[in-house]
Design an enzyme around this catalytic site. Structure first.
Site, PDB file in Angstrom:
ATOM      1  N   HIS A 294      10.184   4.942  -0.326  1.00  0.00           N
ATOM      2  CA  HIS A 294      10.424   4.418  -1.677  1.00  0.00           C
ATOM      3  C   HIS A 294      11.473   5.181  -2.469  1.00  0.00           C
ATOM      4  O   HIS A 294      11.832   4.776  -3.573  1.00  0.00           O
ATOM      5  CB  HIS A 294       9.122   4.417  -2.494  1.00  0.00           C
ATOM      6  CG  HIS A 294       8.719   5.788  -2.952  1.00  0.00           C
ATOM      7  ND1 HIS A 294       8.028   6.653  -2.173  1.00  0.00           N
ATOM      8  CD2 HIS A 294       8.949   6.438  -4.125  1.00  0.00           C
ATOM      9  CE1 HIS A 294       7.827   7.788  -2.833  1.00  0.00           C
ATOM     10  NE2 HIS A 294       8.373   7.690  -4.009  1.00  0.00           N
TER      11      HIS A 294
HETATM   12  C1  UD1 Z   1       8.627   6.622  -9.511  1.00  0.00           C
HETATM   13  C2  UD1 Z   1       9.173   8.035  -9.689  1.00  0.00           C
HETATM   14  C3  UD1 Z   1       9.221   8.743  -8.347  1.00  0.00           C
HETATM   15  C4  UD1 Z   1       7.866   8.688  -7.658  1.00  0.00           C
HETATM   16  C5  UD1 Z   1       7.375   7.254  -7.579  1.00  0.00           C
HETATM   17  C6  UD1 Z   1       5.978   7.245  -7.025  1.00  0.00           C
HETATM   18  C7  UD1 Z   1      10.850   8.313 -11.474  1.00  0.00           C
HETATM   19  C8  UD1 Z   1      12.286   8.522 -11.772  1.00  0.00           C
HETATM   20  N1  UD1 Z   1      10.546   8.010 -10.211  1.00  0.00           N
HETATM   21  O1  UD1 Z   1       9.542   5.920  -8.693  1.00  0.00           O
HETATM   22  O2  UD1 Z   1       9.568  10.101  -8.546  1.00  0.00           O
HETATM   23  O3  UD1 Z   1       8.004   9.229  -6.373  1.00  0.00           O
HETATM   24  O4  UD1 Z   1       7.348   6.685  -8.890  1.00  0.00           O
HETATM   25  O5  UD1 Z   1       5.620   6.032  -6.491  1.00  0.00           O
HETATM   26  O6  UD1 Z   1      10.032   8.431 -12.353  1.00  0.00           O
HETATM   27  N2  UD1 Z   1       7.458  -1.707  -9.721  1.00  0.00           N
HETATM   28  C9  UD1 Z   1       6.554  -2.728  -9.628  1.00  0.00           C
HETATM   29  N3  UD1 Z   1       5.265  -2.475 -10.012  1.00  0.00           N
HETATM   30  C10 UD1 Z   1       4.843  -1.295 -10.502  1.00  0.00           C
HETATM   31  C11 UD1 Z   1       5.784  -0.260 -10.610  1.00  0.00           C
HETATM   32  C12 UD1 Z   1       7.081  -0.471 -10.212  1.00  0.00           C
HETATM   33  O7  UD1 Z   1       6.884  -3.823  -9.184  1.00  0.00           O
HETATM   34  O8  UD1 Z   1       3.655  -1.155 -10.840  1.00  0.00           O
HETATM   35  C13 UD1 Z   1       8.851  -1.935  -9.241  1.00  0.00           C
HETATM   36  C14 UD1 Z   1       9.794  -2.411 -10.324  1.00  0.00           C
HETATM   37  O9  UD1 Z   1      10.680  -3.312  -9.753  1.00  0.00           O
HETATM   38  C15 UD1 Z   1      10.535  -1.129 -10.687  1.00  0.00           C
HETATM   39  C16 UD1 Z   1      10.567  -0.382  -9.356  1.00  0.00           C
HETATM   40  O10 UD1 Z   1       9.352  -0.727  -8.711  1.00  0.00           O
HETATM   41  O11 UD1 Z   1      11.810  -1.370 -11.184  1.00  0.00           O
HETATM   42  C17 UD1 Z   1      10.663   1.119  -9.506  1.00  0.00           C
HETATM   43  O12 UD1 Z   1       9.640   1.641 -10.345  1.00  0.00           O
HETATM   44  P1  UD1 Z   1       9.875   3.007 -11.165  1.00  0.00           P
HETATM   45  O13 UD1 Z   1       8.622   3.407 -11.821  1.00  0.00           O
HETATM   46  O14 UD1 Z   1      11.087   2.904 -12.013  1.00  0.00           O
HETATM   47  O15 UD1 Z   1      10.247   4.045 -10.057  1.00  0.00           O
HETATM   48  P2  UD1 Z   1       9.561   4.347  -8.658  1.00  0.00           P
HETATM   49  O16 UD1 Z   1      10.528   3.989  -7.599  1.00  0.00           O
HETATM   50  O17 UD1 Z   1       8.214   3.758  -8.610  1.00  0.00           O
HETATM   51  N1  UDP Z   2      -0.432   6.638  -1.820  1.00  0.00           N
HETATM   52  C1  UDP Z   2      -1.443   5.700  -1.888  1.00  0.00           C
HETATM   53  N2  UDP Z   2      -1.204   4.437  -1.406  1.00  0.00           N
HETATM   54  C2  UDP Z   2      -0.013   4.081  -0.853  1.00  0.00           C
HETATM   55  C3  UDP Z   2       1.009   5.068  -0.782  1.00  0.00           C
HETATM   56  C4  UDP Z   2       0.771   6.326  -1.291  1.00  0.00           C
HETATM   57  O1  UDP Z   2      -2.545   5.995  -2.357  1.00  0.00           O
HETATM   58  O2  UDP Z   2       0.124   2.912  -0.438  1.00  0.00           O
HETATM   59  C5  UDP Z   2      -0.689   7.983  -2.365  1.00  0.00           C
HETATM   60  C6  UDP Z   2      -0.457   9.091  -1.366  1.00  0.00           C
HETATM   61  O3  UDP Z   2      -1.609   9.290  -0.579  1.00  0.00           O
HETATM   62  C7  UDP Z   2      -0.146  10.264  -2.278  1.00  0.00           C
HETATM   63  C8  UDP Z   2       0.581   9.621  -3.432  1.00  0.00           C
HETATM   64  O4  UDP Z   2       0.232   8.235  -3.402  1.00  0.00           O
HETATM   65  O5  UDP Z   2      -1.341  10.859  -2.753  1.00  0.00           O
HETATM   66  C9  UDP Z   2       2.055   9.780  -3.233  1.00  0.00           C
HETATM   67  O6  UDP Z   2       2.728   8.949  -4.091  1.00  0.00           O
HETATM   68  P1  UDP Z   2       4.201   8.413  -3.812  1.00  0.00           P
HETATM   69  O7  UDP Z   2       4.539   8.507  -2.379  1.00  0.00           O
HETATM   70  O8  UDP Z   2       4.280   7.109  -4.472  1.00  0.00           O
HETATM   71  O9  UDP Z   2       5.097   9.404  -4.705  1.00  0.00           O
HETATM   72  P2  UDP Z   2       5.709  10.865  -4.470  1.00  0.00           P
HETATM   73  O10 UDP Z   2       4.640  11.767  -3.989  1.00  0.00           O
HETATM   74  O11 UDP Z   2       6.848  10.710  -3.512  1.00  0.00           O
HETATM   75  O12 UDP Z   2       6.220  11.226  -5.815  1.00  0.00           O
END
Ligand code: UD1
Ligand code: UDP
Length: 364
Positions: free
Chosen positions: A212
């Site tokens: 992601h």
């Molecule tokens: C964010 C964090 C990242 C973290 C990740 C965990 C920042 C800059 N990034 O990235 O560090 O590793 O969360 O998962 O804060 N979206 C949905 N549904 C949701 C949430 C998001 O559809 O509930 C989609 C939207 O299209 C959105 C995209 O995912 O634009 C990205 O979401 P965003 O929260 O901006 O960043 P993440 O990639 O989730």
């Molecule tokens: N995780 C989860 N379901 C998923 C993917 C990840 O519960 O489908 C959990 C994972 O076990 C870990 C946390 O989410 O505890 C990590 O989050 P993510 O990979 O989104 O973000 P990052 O750690 O890279 O910021």
């Protein structure tokens, strides 16, 4: 804190990994009668499977405030969070603001508090990838420098902060709260999760992949390279992919989602308990997630990381993770030879009591 009064802590969370991290600390906070925790959810993540499932499974109390910020560009998202958090902080007047990790919700919480001269405590402080193009790296640096108490998971993190001139007395080495969560919830996961049965997946017979990271999804070339590697791996073994919404969106934009769904076992993001089971029973994990890298190590599963660097330096040094970048051949090769190192410390991330130590420091 008033004499005889509560220590009022505002916890600011908003993205999936923060729910996992905060669950362990909130549990300890709730046991202490002299602490009042006010939970603020920014709404950065909002789908049920990215948010509410974690509150339900991990006994996190209903947030007192849900700011409903949602998705947008980094600056717009962070800006709207700042505005809304400012209102909450002015109304609640907490003694501390507690923030976790490195997302936009982390930065907004820290900055809003610092501007109001409210002390900020940062959990998971001091991590550095030294890649300034990562949005998370900027969030980490700015949050650390706005914080009054910095809870670090590792010695490397302590050294990083000292090298940036942060005063030693602000830095508290406590271990990693994600380790606390993985220890505490493992038994519950084993009792409650039926994900392997549900999808008819045999233990030790599949590769688990989560992708992601913005640097991977936002480049069509990189994302296709990674998923082509997974497709090749899938010719020999099942590849299970709980697909992050960001990645789903980009695969669709690149007109690649259907091909991926035909060849890989693509599922929606799963809850934490299911995720722990998928991780524990996998042969190999392929990921660009920070948290999943560590969980692979907690469960002694070999891990291939589709990035050029990691902020979890000790995982790479000890051979628990292999950094391969995004080249297809490097990924497939690394998966084919992946093994967990024979000699490795069990306690790279503390003893599973980081949350207790954090609460003790806040009270002190
Ligand atoms: C964010 C964090 C990242 C973290 C990740 C965990 C920042 C800059 N990034 O990235 O560090 O590793 O969360 O998962 O804060 N979206 C949905 N549904 C949701 C949430 C998001 O559809 O509930 C989609 C939207 O299209 C959105 C995209 O995912 O634009 C990205 O979401 P965003 O929260 O901006 O960043 P993440 O990639 O989730
Ligand atoms: N995780 C989860 N379901 C998923 C993917 C990840 O519960 O489908 C959990 C994972 O076990 C870990 C946390 O989410 O505890 C990590 O989050 P993510 O990979 O989104 O973000 P990052 O750690 O890279 O910021």
């Amino acid at each position: 804190m008033e004499i005889g009064g509560f220590l009022k802590i505002i916890t600011i969370i908003g993205a999936r990994p923060q729910f996992v991290k905060a669950s362990s600390v909130s549990r300890i906070l709730s046991k202490n009668d002299s602490i009042q925790e006010v939970l603020v959810h920014t709404g950065q993540h909002y789908d049920n499977e990215m948010s509410s499932v974690f509150f339900d499974e991990l006994d996190i109390p209903e947030p007192h405030y849900n700011l409903g910020i949602g998705s947008d560009t980094h600056s717009k998202q962070t800006g709207r969070m700042l505005q809304s958090i400012d209102d909450v902080l002015i109304k609640e007047k907490p003694d501390w603001v507690l923030v976790y990790g490195d997302t936009n919700s982390t930065l907004a919480g820290a900055l809003a508090a610092a501007k109001l001269h409210i002390p900020v405590a940062h959990v998971e402080a001091g991590l550095r990838s030294y890649n300034r193009k990562m949005p998370e790296e900027l969030n980490r640096i700015l949050t650390d420098h706005a914080s009054n108490m910095l809870f670090t998971p590792t010695i490397t993190a302590v050294n990083n902060l000292e090298n940036e001139g942060i005063l030693k007395n602000k830095i508290k080495l406590v271990g990693d709260v994600m380790y606390d969560s993985s220890v505490f919830f493992l038994e519950r996961a084993q009792l409650k999760s039926n994900i392997l049965e549900l999808y008819k997946i045999q233990s030790q017979s599949y590769v688990l992949a989560t992708i992601h990271r913005a640097e991977n999804t936002n480049s069509q070339q990189k994302l296709k390279e990674i998923f082509n590697a997974l497709i090749e791996i899938a010719s020999n073994t099942t590849v299970v992919v709980p697909l992050h919404p960001r990645t789903r969106k980009y695969l669709k934009n690149y007109d690649f989602l259907d091909s991926v769904k035909k060849r890989l076992f693509v599922i929606n993001p799963v809850g934490y308990l299911d995720m722990l089971m998928l991780e524990k029973h996998a042969n190999v994990i392929v990921t660009d997630s920070g948290g999943v890298q560590k969980e692979a190590y907690f469960y002694k599963v070999p891990c291939v990381v589709t990035r050029e660097e990691t902020e979890w330096a000790e995982l790479e040094k000890s051979g628990a993770v292999k950094l391969v970048g995004t080249c297809k051949n490097k990924i497939t090769e690394a998966v084919s030879v992946a093994s967990f190192p024979g000699t490795i410390s069990d306690h790279l991330y503390g003893k599973g009591n980081a949350s207790n130590l954090i609460v003790s420091h806040l009270l002190a």
